[in-house]
Design a protein around this motif. Structure first.
Motif, mmCIF file in Angstrom:
data_model
loop_
_atom_site.group_PDB
_atom_site.id
_atom_site.type_symbol
_atom_site.label_atom_id
_atom_site.label_comp_id
_atom_site.label_asym_id
_atom_site.label_seq_id
_atom_site.Cartn_x
_atom_site.Cartn_y
_atom_site.Cartn_z
ATOM 1 N N MET A 1 114.851 -1.881 -13.863
ATOM 2 C CA MET A 1 114.078 -3.023 -14.363
ATOM 3 C C MET A 1 112.573 -2.833 -14.162
ATOM 4 S SD MET A 1 116.577 -4.629 -15.539
ATOM 5 C CE MET A 1 115.652 -6.043 -16.150
ATOM 6 N N SER A 2 112.170 -1.664 -13.682
ATOM 7 C CA SER A 2 110.747 -1.438 -13.384
ATOM 8 C C SER A 2 110.143 -0.290 -14.174
ATOM 9 C CB SER A 2 110.569 -1.153 -11.883
ATOM 10 O OG SER A 2 111.061 -2.214 -11.099
ATOM 11 N N LEU A 3 110.876 0.239 -15.144
ATOM 12 C CA LEU A 3 110.382 1.396 -15.898
ATOM 13 C C LEU A 3 109.533 0.923 -17.077
ATOM 14 C CD1 LEU A 3 113.535 3.694 -15.778
ATOM 15 C CD2 LEU A 3 111.389 3.925 -14.499
ATOM 16 N N HIS A 4 108.285 0.634 -16.775
ATOM 17 C CA HIS A 4 107.343 0.157 -17.791
ATOM 18 C C HIS A 4 107.138 1.227 -18.871
ATOM 19 C CE1 HIS A 4 106.369 -3.067 -14.964
ATOM 20 N NE2 HIS A 4 106.239 -2.137 -14.028
ATOM 21 N N GLU A 5 106.793 0.775 -20.054
ATOM 22 C CA GLU A 5 106.508 1.722 -21.132
ATOM 23 C C GLU A 5 105.282 2.568 -20.828
ATOM 24 O OE1 GLU A 5 108.312 2.429 -23.786
ATOM 25 O OE2 GLU A 5 109.834 1.007 -23.089
ATOM 26 N N ASN A 6 104.344 2.002 -20.093
ATOM 27 C CA ASN A 6 103.114 2.705 -19.716
ATOM 28 C C ASN A 6 103.217 3.152 -18.266
ATOM 29 O OD1 ASN A 6 100.403 3.258 -18.799
ATOM 30 N ND2 ASN A 6 99.640 2.191 -20.614
ATOM 31 N N TRP A 7 103.052 4.462 -18.013
ATOM 32 C CA TRP A 7 103.183 4.974 -16.656
ATOM 33 C C TRP A 7 102.123 4.440 -15.714
ATOM 34 C CZ3 TRP A 7 99.449 7.897 -14.225
ATOM 35 C CH2 TRP A 7 98.481 8.502 -15.039
ATOM 36 N N LYS A 8 100.984 4.017 -16.263
ATOM 37 C CA LYS A 8 99.938 3.459 -15.412
ATOM 38 C C LYS A 8 100.402 2.136 -14.801
ATOM 39 C CE LYS A 8 95.638 3.771 -16.703
ATOM 40 N NZ LYS A 8 94.397 3.678 -17.518
ATOM 41 N N ASP A 9 101.162 1.332 -15.572
ATOM 42 C CA ASP A 9 101.703 0.089 -15.026
ATOM 43 C C ASP A 9 102.730 0.381 -13.935
ATOM 44 O OD1 ASP A 9 100.153 -1.421 -16.786
ATOM 45 O OD2 ASP A 9 101.691 -1.402 -18.339
ATOM 46 N N PHE A 10 103.539 1.418 -14.152
ATOM 47 C CA PHE A 10 104.505 1.833 -13.135
ATOM 48 C C PHE A 10 103.784 2.268 -11.866
ATOM 49 C CE2 PHE A 10 107.059 5.076 -11.008
ATOM 50 C CZ PHE A 10 108.303 4.464 -10.920
ATOM 51 N N ASN A 11 102.736 3.059 -12.034
ATOM 52 C CA ASN A 11 101.981 3.520 -10.870
ATOM 53 C C ASN A 11 101.364 2.364 -10.103
ATOM 54 O OD1 ASN A 11 102.624 6.128 -11.600
ATOM 55 N ND2 ASN A 11 100.543 6.893 -11.366
ATOM 56 N N ARG A 12 100.824 1.385 -10.810
ATOM 57 C CA ARG A 12 100.229 0.242 -10.122
ATOM 58 C C ARG A 12 101.258 -0.485 -9.268
ATOM 59 N NH1 ARG A 12 97.610 -0.485 -15.284
ATOM 60 N NH2 ARG A 12 95.413 0.148 -15.137
ATOM 61 N N GLN A 13 102.496 -0.535 -9.731
ATOM 62 C CA GLN A 13 103.543 -1.220 -8.977
ATOM 63 C C GLN A 13 104.025 -0.399 -7.790
ATOM 64 O OE1 GLN A 13 106.893 -2.516 -11.346
ATOM 65 N NE2 GLN A 13 108.179 -2.920 -9.550
ATOM 66 N N PHE A 14 104.161 0.926 -7.974
ATOM 67 C CA PHE A 14 104.837 1.721 -6.953
ATOM 68 C C PHE A 14 103.909 2.534 -6.051
ATOM 69 C CE2 PHE A 14 108.403 0.727 -9.657
ATOM 70 C CZ PHE A 14 109.404 0.494 -8.721
ATOM 71 N N ILE A 15 102.654 2.718 -6.442
ATOM 72 C CA ILE A 15 101.743 3.432 -5.541
ATOM 73 C C ILE A 15 101.618 2.719 -4.195
ATOM 74 C CG2 ILE A 15 99.281 3.875 -5.164
ATOM 75 C CD1 ILE A 15 99.157 5.140 -7.917
ATOM 76 N N PRO A 16 101.463 1.385 -4.147
ATOM 77 C CA PRO A 16 101.408 0.731 -2.830
ATOM 78 C C PRO A 16 102.685 0.935 -2.025
ATOM 79 C CG PRO A 16 100.563 -0.724 -4.541
ATOM 80 C CD PRO A 16 101.199 0.437 -5.251
ATOM 81 N N ILE A 17 103.845 0.946 -2.699
ATOM 82 C CA ILE A 17 105.117 1.156 -2.001
ATOM 83 C C ILE A 17 105.167 2.573 -1.451
ATOM 84 C CG2 ILE A 17 107.622 1.272 -2.304
ATOM 85 C CD1 ILE A 17 107.325 -0.873 -4.489
ATOM 86 N N TRP A 18 104.772 3.541 -2.279
ATOM 87 C CA TRP A 18 104.796 4.935 -1.843
ATOM 88 C C TRP A 18 103.825 5.162 -0.687
ATOM 89 C CZ3 TRP A 18 101.673 9.169 -1.252
ATOM 90 C CH2 TRP A 18 102.300 10.422 -1.174
ATOM 91 N N MET A 19 102.639 4.591 -0.780
ATOM 92 C CA MET A 19 101.626 4.795 0.253
ATOM 93 C C MET A 19 102.017 4.104 1.561
ATOM 94 S SD MET A 19 97.988 4.742 -1.811
ATOM 95 C CE MET A 19 97.123 5.438 -0.399
ATOM 96 N N ALA A 20 102.768 3.004 1.466
ATOM 97 C CA ALA A 20 103.237 2.342 2.683
ATOM 98 C C ALA A 20 104.170 3.253 3.466
ATOM 99 C CB ALA A 20 103.943 1.035 2.330
ATOM 100 N N GLY A 21 104.914 4.080 2.740
ATOM 101 C CA GLY A 21 105.804 5.026 3.397
ATOM 102 C C GLY A 21 105.150 6.338 3.742
ATOM 103 N N HIS A 22 103.934 6.553 3.232
ATOM 104 C CA HIS A 22 103.184 7.786 3.497
ATOM 105 C C HIS A 22 101.739 7.418 3.836
ATOM 106 C CE1 HIS A 22 106.511 8.819 0.763
ATOM 107 N NE2 HIS A 22 106.536 9.990 1.376
#
Length: 308
Positions: A37-58
């Motif tokens: 449910m999170s696979l946006h058509e634009n990868w930039k929108d996906f990155n905005r959603q998941f970069i904070p999640i990824w960085m929280a773990g790294h």
């Protein structure tokens, strides 16, 4: 239109055999949730959603690493479409070749849980059979890279038909001979970076000891070299002219710099650019006269024979 991708199946292709036997490709990146449910058509929108999640773990990583990881995850889960062709190193000097046959599937119990089903071809492609240009692109650092510009060669190799000519389909390339030469220059520049003028002030981006700054993906194409100053205050975009029209290369580096400034740079970092070409280029110099933070470098080639 069918596209072609090089996909790494784990570090050093550790999961290649399991992916082949299970008929899938996949990725991990420590994102432990279903992305359906999170696979946006634009990868930039996906990155905005998941970069904070990824960085929280790294927390030890920066935006460059986060953008690379999340962008690769989106590409495997969404950007690659059914019917596209993937080349995956098998760890033995060859590439498995397959056609993607499904949309995204999440398998939390297995390796590389973010998956796509693949119909693997019986034959593999040996690195030794590839042209130098395809070999360099297919061997680039990173989990996934778009190698669609080598479609004709890949199709020939899949059909076991050897080709002897490299053809450029890029309409911006004015001089194919210079294009081929400067592709080698990129590899030489990266390999000898520490011995160049640029290497005294900048380092090519690395991730866990591996270079990720060569052919760094952006939303307008791969950046030839992305580097950072030794004091971490400046991000540097390096673009080789590669025989292209001057206006195209100036516009391209400006787009790359805009991407780096908006998506990768920390608030305290500035962004600079350098264009490198074989010959003095008055058109580039004129354009850069009114462009901020972009410099022009010319390289020289020296070749000598010494009789013993």
């Amino acid at each position: 239109m069918k596209r072609y991708y090089r996909v790494m199946l784990g570090a050093k292709s550790v999961h290649a055999e399991e992916c082949k036997s299970g008929s899938f490709i996949g990725a991990d990146f420590s994102i432990t949730e279903d992305l359906t449910m999170s696979l946006h058509e634009n990868w930039k929108d996906f990155n905005r959603q998941f970069i904070p999640i990824w960085m929280a773990g790294h927390p030890e990583k920066g935006k460059v690493s986060a953008g690379l990881s999340c962008g690769a995850l989106w590409t495997i889960a969404k950007g690659i479409t059914k019917g596209d062709i993937v080349l995956c190193p098998n760890g033995e000097g060859s590439y498995m070749v397959g056609e993607v046959t499904s949309n995204y599937v999440y398998n939390p119990e297995g390796v590389l849980p973010h998956r796509r089903s693949v119909n693997w071809h019986q034959n593999t492609i040996s690195r030794s059979d590839m042209s130098d240009a395809l070999r360099n692109s297919a061997g680039s650092i990173g989990t996934v890279s778009d190698i669609s510009k080598y479609a004709a060669e890949i199709e020939s190799l899949i059909g076991n038909i050897q080709i002897s000519t490299i053809i450029s389909t890029d309409e911006t390339v004015e001089d194919p001979a210079t294009f081929a030469l400067e592709k080698y220059l990129e590899e030489f520049l990266v390999s000898n970076w520490k011995h160049t003028l640029l290497g005294k002030e900048y380092d090519i981006f690395e991730e866990d000891g591996e270079l990720v700054g060569q052919q760094y993906p952006s939303d307008t194409g791969p950046i030839d070299i992305l580097a950072v100053s030794k004091d971490k205050s400046t991000l540097l975009v390096v673009e080789l002219k590669k025989g292209r029209a001057s206006d195209n290369v100036v516009g391209q580096i400006q787009r790359y710099m805009g991407y780096v400034k908006e998506e990768l740079a920390e608030p305290s970092q500035q962004v600079k650019g350098i264009i490198i070409a074989l010959e003095d280029d008055q058109r580039i110099k004129r354009a850069l006269a009114v462009a901020n933070n972009i410099e022009f470098y010319r390289y020289e080639i020296s070749f000598r024979l010494h009789k013993n």
